[in-house]
Design a protein around this motif. Structure first.
Motif, PDB file in Angstrom:
ATOM      1  N   LYS A   1       0.713  -1.344   0.068  1.00 31.09           N
ATOM      2  CA  LYS A   1      -0.331  -0.042   0.153  1.00 31.09           C
ATOM      3  C   LYS A   1       0.910   1.176   0.153  1.00 31.09           C
ATOM      4  CE  LYS A   1      -2.301  -1.508   3.726  1.00 31.09           C
ATOM      5  NZ  LYS A   1      -1.446  -2.407   4.445  1.00 31.09           N
ATOM      6  N   THR A   2       1.579   1.148   0.878  1.00 30.76           N
ATOM      7  CA  THR A   2       2.452   2.435   0.901  1.00 30.76           C
ATOM      8  C   THR A   2       3.781   3.092  -0.406  1.00 30.76           C
ATOM      9  OG1 THR A   2       2.697   2.274   3.267  1.00 30.76           O
ATOM     10  CG2 THR A   2       4.193   3.539   2.928  1.00 30.76           C
ATOM     11  N   THR A   3       4.184   1.703  -0.612  1.00 26.98           N
ATOM     12  CA  THR A   3       4.640   1.684  -1.718  1.00 26.98           C
ATOM     13  C   THR A   3       4.386   2.221  -3.468  1.00 26.98           C
ATOM     14  OG1 THR A   3       5.855  -0.337  -0.752  1.00 26.98           O
ATOM     15  CG2 THR A   3       6.444   0.199  -4.394  1.00 26.98           C
TER      16      THR A   3
ATOM     17  N   PHE B   1       1.776  11.063   5.696  1.00 31.24           N
ATOM     18  CA  PHE B   1       2.709   9.885   5.595  1.00 31.24           C
ATOM     19  C   PHE B   1       2.628   9.161   6.941  1.00 31.24           C
ATOM     20  CE2 PHE B   1       4.902  13.095   3.441  1.00 31.24           C
ATOM     21  CZ  PHE B   1       6.041  12.394   2.626  1.00 31.24           C
ATOM     22  N   GLN B   2       2.583   7.642   6.514  1.00 30.68           N
ATOM     23  CA  GLN B   2       2.490   6.577   7.699  1.00 30.68           C
ATOM     24  C   GLN B   2       3.156   7.289   8.981  1.00 30.68           C
ATOM     25  OE1 GLN B   2       3.095   2.777   6.101  1.00 30.68           O
ATOM     26  NE2 GLN B   2       2.692   1.871   7.688  1.00 30.68           N
ATOM     27  N   ILE B   3       4.074   7.619   8.898  1.00 31.91           N
ATOM     28  CA  ILE B   3       4.920   7.997   9.954  1.00 31.91           C
ATOM     29  C   ILE B   3       5.215   9.486  10.294  1.00 31.91           C
ATOM     30  CG2 ILE B   3       6.828   8.237  11.435  1.00 31.91           C
ATOM     31  CD1 ILE B   3       7.273   5.295  10.150  1.00 31.91           C
TER      32      ILE B   3
ATOM     33  N   LEU C   1      -3.466   9.339   1.809  1.00 34.79           N
ATOM     34  CA  LEU C   1      -3.489   9.530   3.604  1.00 34.79           C
ATOM     35  C   LEU C   1      -2.848   8.443   3.461  1.00 34.79           C
ATOM     36  CD1 LEU C   1      -6.454  11.101   3.670  1.00 34.79           C
ATOM     37  CD2 LEU C   1      -4.375  12.639   3.702  1.00 34.79           C
ATOM     38  N   ASP C   2      -2.096   8.103   3.998  1.00 34.23           N
ATOM     39  CA  ASP C   2      -1.179   6.555   4.684  1.00 34.23           C
ATOM     40  C   ASP C   2      -1.666   6.418   6.017  1.00 34.23           C
ATOM     41  OD1 ASP C   2      -0.016   4.486   4.805  1.00 34.23           O
ATOM     42  OD2 ASP C   2       1.927   5.315   3.795  1.00 34.23           O
ATOM     43  N   GLU C   3      -2.838   5.917   6.348  1.00 31.29           N
ATOM     44  CA  GLU C   3      -2.318   5.369   7.827  1.00 31.29           C
ATOM     45  C   GLU C   3      -2.764   6.530   8.944  1.00 31.29           C
ATOM     46  OE1 GLU C   3      -1.345   1.814   9.756  1.00 31.29           O
ATOM     47  OE2 GLU C   3      -0.691   1.045   7.958  1.00 31.29           O
ATOM     48  N   PRO C   4      -4.038   7.597   8.568  1.00 35.24           N
ATOM     49  CA  PRO C   4      -3.928   8.721   9.109  1.00 35.24           C
ATOM     50  C   PRO C   4      -4.024   8.350  10.349  1.00 35.24           C
ATOM     51  CG  PRO C   4      -6.007   8.598   7.472  1.00 35.24           C
ATOM     52  CD  PRO C   4      -4.498   7.361   7.581  1.00 35.24           C
TER      53      PRO C   4
END
Ligand code: ATP
Ligand code: MG
Length: 255
Positions: A50-52, A92-94, A178-181
């Motif tokens: 997913k992030t990739t 970002f996820q982080i 939006l990566d894992e808000p």
């Protein structure tokens, strides 16, 4: 192209995307479309890619094969900063924020960067009403208006995630990745974030990566399921819930 045709065009199209890291096929055939003003969720197990995928859409890494179109324009080889000019923003996820600055400063800096300003001159710009007023509006949109003058280091984790969303909005984006808000949020903070995203829904095209299935099923117009780097299925939340392979691959029997 007429305005009517442009209005119907998907905001984002991914066609046959592939990306390998050595022996790992992180993206192994992804097809996906995000429609205008759609909230499209992207779900799948850890390591599904997913992030990739988000990084390839944002232009931070380039695919080996396949195409990415934003508003009908092929951006597959376009640099990340140029894609931002196409109305794209990612979170970002982080969390990535300036921790020594206030919440308002972080949003004002994003507006200034968007306008081509220089962050080294930010001290004077801090008083600039043309930055402060829109920055305050974005903070209010994510429920952080009352925390505008807090230094980021003093914000709770959930508030940082809200602030990161305000920073993405400040880029004047119309297509949000939006990566894992909800990553690392407690139940009440997650519900708060769901309400915030509900408020943004319909005003932006949003591709939302999230493991919180309550949030995904409450928010998404459509859901794409990614497994081993491939699109397994795209459908409405109800279709996804009922899909036998999706249940087996990701949701389990409790959903
Ligand atoms: N820069 C890299 N170099 C090598 N392998 C990578 C790199 N980035 C990702 N991978 C690998 O690609 C695969 C997909 O990772 P990715 O981070 O995209 O998954 P994800 O779906 O976002 O997972 P999660 O839900 O845990 O965030 C994993 O096997 C990961 O180890
Ligand atoms: Mg990820």
């Amino acid at each position: 192209m007429t305005d009517a045709t442009a209005a119907e065009l998907p905001r984002l199209v991914i066609e046959g995307l592939h990306k390998r890291f050595g022996a790992v096929a992180a993206t192994a055939g992804v097809d996906l479309e995000v429609r205008p003003r759609e909230l499209h969720a992207l779900i799948g197990p850890n390591g599904a890619g997913k992030t990739t995928l988000i990084s390839q859409i944002a232009g931070e890494i380039f695919p080996d094969q396949g195409r990415i179109l934003i508003d009908g324009r092929d951006v597959t080889r376009m640099a990340a900063y140029a894609r931002a000019g196409q109305g794209l923003a990612r979170s970002f996820q982080i969390t990535q924020l300036f921790t020594d600055f206030t919440a308002l400063d972080n949003v004002a800096m994003a507006i200034q960067a968007r306008q081509g300003g220089n962050w080294r001159c930010f001290g004077s710009a801090r008083q600039d009403r043309s930055l402060r007023e829109p920055a305050m509006a974005h903070l209010t949109a994510v429920g952080l208006g009352h925390r505008a003058d807090e230094v980021v280091a003093d914000l709770a984790h959930g508030e940082c995630r809200q602030l990161e969303l305000a920073v993405a909005l400040a880029a004047e984006a119309s297509l949000l990745l939006l990566d894992e808000p909800m990553a690392g949020l407690g139940p009440e903070e997650s519900r708060q974030m769901t309400r915030i995203l509900q408020g943004l829904k319909g005003r932006y095209a949003i591709l939302l990566v999230e493991h919180d299935m309550d949030a995904v099923f409450a928010l998404a117009d459509r859901v794409t399921v990614l497994v081993y780097g491939r699109t397994l299925f795209t459908g409405t939340p109800d279709e996804v819930r009922a899909h036998p392979e999706v249940r087996a691959a990701y949701l389990g029997d409790g959903v």
